[in-house]
Design a protein around this motif. Sequence first.
Motif, PDB file in Angstrom:
ATOM      1  N   ASP A  76       0.852  -1.206   0.018  1.00  0.00           N
ATOM      2  CA  ASP A  76      -0.086   0.081   0.014  1.00  0.00           C
ATOM      3  C   ASP A  76       0.819   1.269  -0.089  1.00  0.00           C
ATOM      4  O   ASP A  76       0.556   2.267  -0.760  1.00  0.00           O
ATOM      5  CB  ASP A  76      -0.864  -0.148   1.131  1.00  0.00           C
ATOM      6  N   LEU A 101       2.564   1.677  -3.304  1.00  0.00           N
ATOM      7  CA  LEU A 101       1.647   2.226  -4.381  1.00  0.00           C
ATOM      8  C   LEU A 101       1.305   3.508  -4.323  1.00  0.00           C
ATOM      9  O   LEU A 101       1.187   4.458  -5.300  1.00  0.00           O
ATOM     10  CB  LEU A 101       0.583   1.241  -4.448  1.00  0.00           C
ATOM     11  N   HIS A 102       0.974   4.052  -3.076  1.00  0.00           N
ATOM     12  CA  HIS A 102       0.840   5.652  -2.697  1.00  0.00           C
ATOM     13  C   HIS A 102       2.021   6.421  -3.118  1.00  0.00           C
ATOM     14  O   HIS A 102       1.656   7.357  -3.577  1.00  0.00           O
ATOM     15  CB  HIS A 102       0.388   5.509  -1.409  1.00  0.00           C
ATOM     16  N   LYS A 155       2.262   6.588  -6.871  1.00  0.00           N
ATOM     17  CA  LYS A 155       0.793   7.421  -7.501  1.00  0.00           C
ATOM     18  C   LYS A 155       0.409   6.533  -8.455  1.00  0.00           C
ATOM     19  O   LYS A 155       0.075   6.807  -9.663  1.00  0.00           O
ATOM     20  CB  LYS A 155       1.105   8.719  -7.748  1.00  0.00           C
ATOM     21  N   VAL A 156       0.281   5.018  -7.971  1.00  0.00           N
ATOM     22  CA  VAL A 156      -0.274   4.089  -9.013  1.00  0.00           C
ATOM     23  C   VAL A 156      -1.469   3.359  -8.302  1.00  0.00           C
ATOM     24  O   VAL A 156      -1.253   3.078  -7.045  1.00  0.00           O
ATOM     25  CB  VAL A 156       0.961   3.200  -9.202  1.00  0.00           C
ATOM     26  N   SER A 157      -2.622   3.223  -9.181  1.00  0.00           N
ATOM     27  CA  SER A 157      -3.556   2.462  -8.375  1.00  0.00           C
ATOM     28  C   SER A 157      -3.228   0.958  -8.193  1.00  0.00           C
ATOM     29  O   SER A 157      -2.403   0.280  -8.871  1.00  0.00           O
ATOM     30  CB  SER A 157      -4.485   2.478  -9.777  1.00  0.00           C
ATOM     31  N   TYR A 203      -5.706   3.020  -0.119  1.00  0.00           N
ATOM     32  CA  TYR A 203      -5.437   3.944  -1.072  1.00  0.00           C
ATOM     33  C   TYR A 203      -5.871   5.205  -1.041  1.00  0.00           C
ATOM     34  O   TYR A 203      -6.943   5.808  -0.361  1.00  0.00           O
ATOM     35  CB  TYR A 203      -5.732   3.526  -2.430  1.00  0.00           C
ATOM     36  N   CYS A 217      -4.527  10.816  -5.155  1.00  0.00           N
ATOM     37  CA  CYS A 217      -3.071  10.269  -5.694  1.00  0.00           C
ATOM     38  C   CYS A 217      -3.017   9.167  -6.520  1.00  0.00           C
ATOM     39  O   CYS A 217      -2.215   9.203  -7.458  1.00  0.00           O
ATOM     40  CB  CYS A 217      -2.378  10.211  -4.208  1.00  0.00           C
ATOM     41  N   GLN A 218      -4.026   8.168  -6.551  1.00  0.00           N
ATOM     42  CA  GLN A 218      -3.495   7.037  -7.126  1.00  0.00           C
ATOM     43  C   GLN A 218      -4.740   6.655  -8.167  1.00  0.00           C
ATOM     44  O   GLN A 218      -4.423   5.789  -9.209  1.00  0.00           O
ATOM     45  CB  GLN A 218      -3.641   5.916  -6.042  1.00  0.00           C
ATOM     46  N   THR A 219      -6.054   6.824  -8.168  1.00  0.00           N
ATOM     47  CA  THR A 219      -6.848   6.505  -9.172  1.00  0.00           C
ATOM     48  C   THR A 219      -7.709   7.409  -9.661  1.00  0.00           C
ATOM     49  O   THR A 219      -8.675   7.170 -10.404  1.00  0.00           O
ATOM     50  CB  THR A 219      -8.068   5.715  -8.324  1.00  0.00           C
TER      51      THR A 219
END
Length: 277
Positions: A181, A184-185, A188-190, A266, A270-272
């Motif tokens: 987690d 990915l944060h 900045k990736v889903s 998430y 930032c991510q999605t």
Amino acid sequence: MPESPEVQALAEFLDARVRGRAVSDVDVLEFRTIKTRQRPPSELLGRPLGAVERHGKHVAVAVGDDTQLVVSLGRHGWVRWREADASDDLPDDAAPALAEIGLDDGTAFAVTDAGTWVSLGLFVVDDAVAVPAIAKLGPDPADPSYSQNDFDVALGGRRKQVKAILQEQESIAGIGNAYSDEILHLAKVSPVVHAAALDDDARDRLYGATIQTVRGAIDARRGIPIHLLKAAKVDAMRVHGRAGEACAVCGDTVRDFSFASTTAQYCPTCQTGGALL
């Protein structure tokens, strides 16, 4: 679940205390932990202990010149240290000891499991790679030799969610739900995007975030007493376990989503791209 930064700190803690000591007592309280029934831990009695090393989420203690005691921590396993003059009194919420190894200076370490089922395992082997889970481990991002190519091989062009790949021990060793987690944060990736859908920039960000997160956490955990490592890990999380709180980067609300029979966290902004999973 213990992950590589905390397990590395545990291995270093034990290495500083057991190296050069000899095993004076072995007490197995839960026989389901013993995975090498032909070689029980009682085989270690009287033998000297050497270096303690980490392999992914596993700890291996050298015994003499030709044996390893491997502790596979599983989902809820850990180690509790007892000083020679310490009281046996423990808090009511202390995880139960499944086995204890006593040393010739009066100290001891117990392997514990806080889960409702036994996930921890003990192996007595000639070499740590004889443990199937260790033999299958992929490259470790904590290793200075870990490269962008190692990471690209793990991702490949796979139609599999990136979060799942980060946690896949055969591809990338040592990362679990929490640090995936965080990686990915930071990148900045889903968490649900497939590796095959990532462009070169996203792959580069993920690689950099993996190195920064894993190695940074290892440095941050060094020297922390092992009974405080879990709390230190929780306190350091930016999104994992922070559902309902404000993202420290953008201020949006951190969200939960279900993943492989557990939950992960998430930040939508930032991510999605603002989408809720």
